[in-house]
Design a protein around this motif. Structure first.
Motif, PDB file in Angstrom:
ATOM      1  N   GLU A 129       1.042  -1.309   0.082  1.00  0.00           N
ATOM      2  CA  GLU A 129       0.105  -0.109   0.187  1.00  0.00           C
ATOM      3  C   GLU A 129       0.782   1.379   0.155  1.00  0.00           C
ATOM      4  N   LYS A 130       2.039   1.210   0.758  1.00  0.00           N
ATOM      5  CA  LYS A 130       3.078   2.297   0.874  1.00  0.00           C
ATOM      6  C   LYS A 130       3.663   2.528  -0.654  1.00  0.00           C
ATOM      7  N   ALA A 131       3.893   1.407  -1.486  1.00  0.00           N
ATOM      8  CA  ALA A 131       4.483   1.486  -2.659  1.00  0.00           C
ATOM      9  C   ALA A 131       3.516   2.113  -3.631  1.00  0.00           C
ATOM     10  N   LYS A 132       2.084   1.664  -3.577  1.00  0.00           N
ATOM     11  CA  LYS A 132       0.996   2.224  -4.162  1.00  0.00           C
ATOM     12  C   LYS A 132       1.223   3.637  -4.153  1.00  0.00           C
ATOM     13  N   GLU A 133       0.859   4.373  -2.819  1.00  0.00           N
ATOM     14  CA  GLU A 133       1.191   5.602  -2.549  1.00  0.00           C
ATOM     15  C   GLU A 133       2.144   6.330  -3.285  1.00  0.00           C
ATOM     16  N   LEU A 134       3.450   5.772  -3.008  1.00  0.00           N
ATOM     17  CA  LEU A 134       4.569   6.312  -3.716  1.00  0.00           C
ATOM     18  C   LEU A 134       4.497   6.413  -5.215  1.00  0.00           C
ATOM     19  N   LEU A 135       3.898   5.488  -5.687  1.00  0.00           N
ATOM     20  CA  LEU A 135       3.903   5.197  -7.137  1.00  0.00           C
ATOM     21  C   LEU A 135       2.783   6.349  -7.765  1.00  0.00           C
ATOM     22  N   ILE A 136       1.724   6.507  -7.236  1.00  0.00           N
ATOM     23  CA  ILE A 136       0.724   7.425  -7.324  1.00  0.00           C
ATOM     24  C   ILE A 136       1.506   8.959  -7.523  1.00  0.00           C
ATOM     25  N   TYR A 137       1.972   9.400  -6.295  1.00  0.00           N
ATOM     26  CA  TYR A 137       2.777  10.417  -6.055  1.00  0.00           C
ATOM     27  C   TYR A 137       3.701  10.868  -7.261  1.00  0.00           C
ATOM     28  N   ASP A 138       4.426   9.885  -7.607  1.00  0.00           N
ATOM     29  CA  ASP A 138       5.347   9.883  -8.933  1.00  0.00           C
ATOM     30  C   ASP A 138       6.480  10.876  -8.865  1.00  0.00           C
ATOM     31  N   GLN A 139       6.956  10.797  -7.529  1.00  0.00           N
ATOM     32  CA  GLN A 139       8.070  11.447  -6.968  1.00  0.00           C
ATOM     33  C   GLN A 139       9.375  10.722  -6.899  1.00  0.00           C
ATOM     34  N   LEU A 140       9.288   9.441  -6.895  1.00  0.00           N
ATOM     35  CA  LEU A 140      10.261   8.630  -6.711  1.00  0.00           C
ATOM     36  C   LEU A 140      10.494   7.676  -7.899  1.00  0.00           C
ATOM     37  N   THR A 141      11.541   6.849  -8.114  1.00  0.00           N
ATOM     38  CA  THR A 141      11.730   5.867  -9.080  1.00  0.00           C
ATOM     39  C   THR A 141      11.299   4.850  -8.325  1.00  0.00           C
ATOM     40  N   LEU A 142      11.316   3.567  -9.107  1.00  0.00           N
ATOM     41  CA  LEU A 142      11.055   2.394  -8.618  1.00  0.00           C
ATOM     42  C   LEU A 142      12.119   1.825  -7.730  1.00  0.00           C
ATOM     43  N   SER A 143      13.385   2.225  -8.146  1.00  0.00           N
ATOM     44  CA  SER A 143      14.466   1.662  -7.187  1.00  0.00           C
ATOM     45  C   SER A 143      14.525   2.513  -6.095  1.00  0.00           C
ATOM     46  N   ILE A 145      11.790   3.765  -4.543  1.00  0.00           N
ATOM     47  CA  ILE A 145      10.834   3.140  -3.734  1.00  0.00           C
ATOM     48  C   ILE A 145      11.347   1.673  -3.037  1.00  0.00           C
ATOM     49  N   ALA A 146      11.944   1.055  -3.601  1.00  0.00           N
ATOM     50  CA  ALA A 146      12.360  -0.367  -3.047  1.00  0.00           C
ATOM     51  C   ALA A 146      13.414   0.099  -2.076  1.00  0.00           C
ATOM     52  N   ILE A 147      14.157   0.912  -2.203  1.00  0.00           N
ATOM     53  CA  ILE A 147      14.973   1.287  -1.160  1.00  0.00           C
ATOM     54  C   ILE A 147      14.336   2.062   0.043  1.00  0.00           C
ATOM     55  N   ALA A 148      13.592   2.831  -0.252  1.00  0.00           N
ATOM     56  CA  ALA A 148      12.513   3.331   1.030  1.00  0.00           C
ATOM     57  C   ALA A 148      11.892   2.370   1.732  1.00  0.00           C
ATOM     58  N   LEU A 149      11.264   1.376   1.059  1.00  0.00           N
ATOM     59  CA  LEU A 149      10.570   0.219   1.817  1.00  0.00           C
ATOM     60  C   LEU A 149      11.437  -0.926   2.187  1.00  0.00           C
ATOM     61  N   ASN A 150      12.759  -0.862   2.099  1.00  0.00           N
ATOM     62  CA  ASN A 150      13.702  -1.877   2.587  1.00  0.00           C
ATOM     63  C   ASN A 150      13.743  -3.177   1.842  1.00  0.00           C
ATOM     64  N   TYR A 151      13.468  -2.894   0.514  1.00  0.00           N
ATOM     65  CA  TYR A 151      13.562  -4.152  -0.255  1.00  0.00           C
ATOM     66  C   TYR A 151      14.976  -4.431  -0.775  1.00  0.00           C
ATOM     67  N   SER A 152      15.420  -5.446  -0.894  1.00  0.00           N
ATOM     68  CA  SER A 152      16.863  -6.003  -1.399  1.00  0.00           C
ATOM     69  C   SER A 152      16.899  -5.495  -2.602  1.00  0.00           C
ATOM     70  N   ASN A 153      16.035  -5.440  -3.680  1.00  0.00           N
ATOM     71  CA  ASN A 153      16.061  -5.008  -4.984  1.00  0.00           C
ATOM     72  C   ASN A 153      14.870  -4.606  -5.674  1.00  0.00           C
ATOM     73  N   VAL A 154      14.742  -3.956  -6.915  1.00  0.00           N
ATOM     74  CA  VAL A 154      13.530  -3.808  -7.446  1.00  0.00           C
ATOM     75  C   VAL A 154      12.863  -5.202  -7.911  1.00  0.00           C
ATOM     76  N   ALA A 155      13.573  -6.073  -8.395  1.00  0.00           N
ATOM     77  CA  ALA A 155      12.764  -7.223  -8.510  1.00  0.00           C
ATOM     78  C   ALA A 155      12.051  -7.974  -7.375  1.00  0.00           C
ATOM     79  N   HIS A 156      12.521  -8.013  -6.209  1.00  0.00           N
ATOM     80  CA  HIS A 156      11.990  -8.117  -5.039  1.00  0.00           C
ATOM     81  C   HIS A 156      10.631  -7.413  -4.772  1.00  0.00           C
TER      82      HIS A 156
END
Length: 186
Positions: A129-143, A145-156
């Motif tokens: 849900e946080k990723a959806k919010e960040l995607l909608i705001y369109d201020q961060l790249t997917l990379s 967003i992955a870092i902000a949400l503590n994912y090991s990489n974009v693929a995960h």
């Protein structure tokens, strides 16, 4: 006296609860997501009044220990995913165990038995849900967003996003009806 309140998941919720307590002239020591500390006990007459005032606002006064613990778990996860800027230094199970001073296996069983979903799945749902919010705001790249949400990489992140939503993050971003869920409904 500590009170535990269900569905108190954001700053506006804190404000609404604070106003309800002040309207009843209840002395607040502290107030945070899902929890209020008063400087005195509630009277027998104040409890149903407070319960009713909170229900009108969409909250619920939690009076049994199991409900209180589950709400504390949810609030810790919501705060961690949606409001905390620093990355978690320990794994989720350690964080919850230390925060609540209880064994994680006990917390996990209690949560699963009462919510019908594991703590991990609840945590993932919050992150998506946080990723959806960040995607909608369109201020961060997917990379980012992955870092902000503590994912090991974009693929995960992408794999988990697709498992939960049925869409890739890129497809979700392009959709006109990219609806999000309310935090308290997860």
């Amino acid at each position: 006296m500590k009170l535990y309140i269900k569905n108190m998941v954001c700053g506006r919720c804190e404000t609404a609860v604070k106003l309800a307590l002040e309207k009843m002239e209840l002395p607040i020591i502290s107030l945070k997501l899902g929890e209020v500390e008063l400087s005195r006990e509630l009277t027998e007459n104040e409890i149903p009044t407070l319960r009713n005032n909170l229900e009108i606002l969409g909250f619920e006064l939690l009076e049994n220990k199991i409900s209180q613990t589950i709400e504390q778990i949810k609030n810790l996860i919501v705060e961690l995913v949606h409001y905390q800027k620093d990355q978690l230094k320990v794994n989720l199970s350690t964080y919850l165990s230390e925060s609540l001073n209880q064994d994680y296996s006990t917390l996990s069983k209690l949560f699963s038995d009462n919510e019908g979903v594991t703590i991990e799945h609840y945590f993932i749902a919050q992150k998506i849900e946080k990723a959806k919010e960040l995607l909608i705001y369109d201020q961060l790249t997917l990379s980012e967003i992955a870092i902000a949400l503590n994912y090991s990489n974009v693929a995960h992140l992408s794999n988990q996003f697709k498992k939960v939503t049925g869409f890739t993050p890129t497809h979700f971003k392009k959709m006109k009806d990219n609806t999000r869920k309310q935090i308290d409904s997860l």
